[in-house]
Design an enzyme around this catalytic site. Sequence first.
Site, PDB file in Angstrom:
ATOM      1  N   GLY A   1       5.133  62.860  31.823  1.00 11.37           N
ATOM      2  CA  GLY A   1       4.246  63.929  31.363  1.00 11.37           C
ATOM      3  C   GLY A   1       2.799  63.493  31.485  1.00 11.37           C
ATOM      4  CB  SER A   2      -0.233  65.001  30.126  1.00  7.48           C
ATOM      5  OG  SER A   2       0.045  64.982  28.743  1.00  7.48           O
TER       6      SER A   2
ATOM      7  CB  THR B   1       1.956  63.727  26.050  1.00 12.07           C
ATOM      8  OG1 THR B   1       1.365  65.020  25.997  1.00 12.07           O
ATOM      9  CG2 THR B   1       3.206  63.724  25.204  1.00 12.07           C
ATOM     10  N   GLY B   2       1.299  60.638  26.797  1.00 10.37           N
ATOM     11  CA  GLY B   2       1.742  59.242  26.940  1.00 10.37           C
ATOM     12  C   GLY B   2       1.080  58.351  25.896  1.00 10.37           C
TER      13      GLY B   2
ATOM     14  CD  GLU C   1       6.947  56.634  36.298  1.00  8.93           C
ATOM     15  OE1 GLU C   1       5.823  56.850  36.818  1.00  8.93           O
ATOM     16  OE2 GLU C   1       7.649  55.663  36.599  1.00  8.93           O
TER      17      GLU C   1
ATOM     18  CB  CYS D   1       3.594  63.111  39.157  1.00  9.38           C
ATOM     19  SG  CYS D   1       5.097  62.804  40.082  1.00  9.38           S
TER      20      CYS D   1
END
Length: 477
Positions: free
Chosen positions: A229-230, A233-234, A251, A285
């Site tokens: 995800g983004s 959020t990571g 990732e 991505c």
Amino acid sequence: MNKPVRIAAGIQDLALTINGKAASGAAGYQVNDPATGAPFASAPDATEAQLNEAVAAAKAAFPAWAATPWAERRQMLLAFCDAVEADIETVGSLVAQEAGKPLAKGRAEVMGGLFFARGFAKLELPPEVLRDNADQLVRVERRPIGVVGSITAWNYPALLAMWKIAPALLTGNTLVLKPAPSTPFATLRLGEIGRNIFPKGVFNVLSGGDNLGRWMTAHPDIGKIAFTGSVATGKAIMAAAAPTLKRLTLELGGNDAAIVLNDFDIETQASDLFWAAFSNNGQVCACAKRIYVPEAIIDALAEKFAALAGSVKTGPWDMDGVEVGPLQNRKQFDRVSDLVAEAESYAAPFFKGKVPDGGFFHPITLFKDLPDECRLVCEEQFGPAIALLRYSDLESAIAKANDSPFGLGASVWGKNVDAAMQVAARLDAGNVFVNQHPSMGPEIPYGGVRQSGIGVECGVDGLAEYTNTVVLNVKRG
Ligand code: NAD
């Protein structure tokens, strides 16, 4: 608003999978059809109690699953892959409709996910003997971690799910999988298929909102989070996982540079470069997100890009001949629209495509010569807008390509592959491509550097991330 398109088969009945059984959400939540922007089906909204139930089931199933021989786990994974393939009509159409991609691409995504899962199944992580003599045996073993929580993004719901399911289960972990809130259905269907194949509790699927992800990252009985995800959020996940020191694979996003060299052949290579930026409507991505082009060919390349963009057919998932769909959700549509509006304050686009009215359709928009500080250049757009950026000095193009907090992918394009490889050697990203962008495979590790992530997926290295390194150290004699 567009008229609602055909509803993918079985979408209304999809349930959570907890401990090998169907479970309804306490409530449902509405999921939008990206082609219309309107709600088209309801998905179960898992509660925290249901997450606890799923984690407890996964924890209970773990010892027996971890003790099941690798070959048997592999057989079950392959049986699962066969069952998913047999269901391609349903899973493919669920992916297509929820993610807003053409039906053929929805099916291709599922087949791609199976290609990866079957490829992972060919990999192994055997114990490694470091010392074996009269005095000592030292053996490094890769043991499963326990319960893995996997959280995925909405751009490739089925592919990302298979990237999480296969390595987690193959290595002997049990799994709680959460799809993105806006693309729950294909993953729920994978859970349904898995109920008949894996032992109870081994593979659980829960849909719901972002809160479900937060509960997972804080859960004391989840040992690892595998996240796609983004970047934002990571970071939140890393912070939330700190109190329980969970293992993490993150990732995250990218702002991949593509550097075009002087000997780039517009006639034969421009189409590949174009699709390196616009495949899946730019929602990839690792795809080209800023393109550095030599002064001598930028105008000719712009002309060719405009011609290519003008021939792209955009429409809803179930319309024949469509190559590109809408953006997947309202938030992403608003983000891409904002970035384009800001870019337009610097320069008018040299091409803007036509798209159907309504829904989250955004036209392909092409710019030239935007400044480095323009957000479309220095942020991740994740959508169908890009800038061709003029350079006169290759050194400055390389420096700009590397000057980013992201480091997921990068590419170099030219006829002389050796010369392109020399430039590639100087690009600072987790995945550096020559004359393609991206290219991945089950045996090829994939991950980002800097803020594009931590750890890798795929390959033996990716499998190893689902294990603890345990050293057996024996004194003999
Ligand atoms: P996102 O970070 O908003 O959401 C991803 C997932 O995280 C969703 O399932 C969401 O519900 C969940 N989530 C949200 N907040 C959470 C929290 N606080 N704790 C735990 N989970 C939470 O990302 P997105 O908008 O769905 O995806 C787009 C981004 O994903 C882009 O930046 C893209 O580059 C990136 N991406 C990266 C890869 C890769 O392999 N590197 C692949 C696909 C997408």
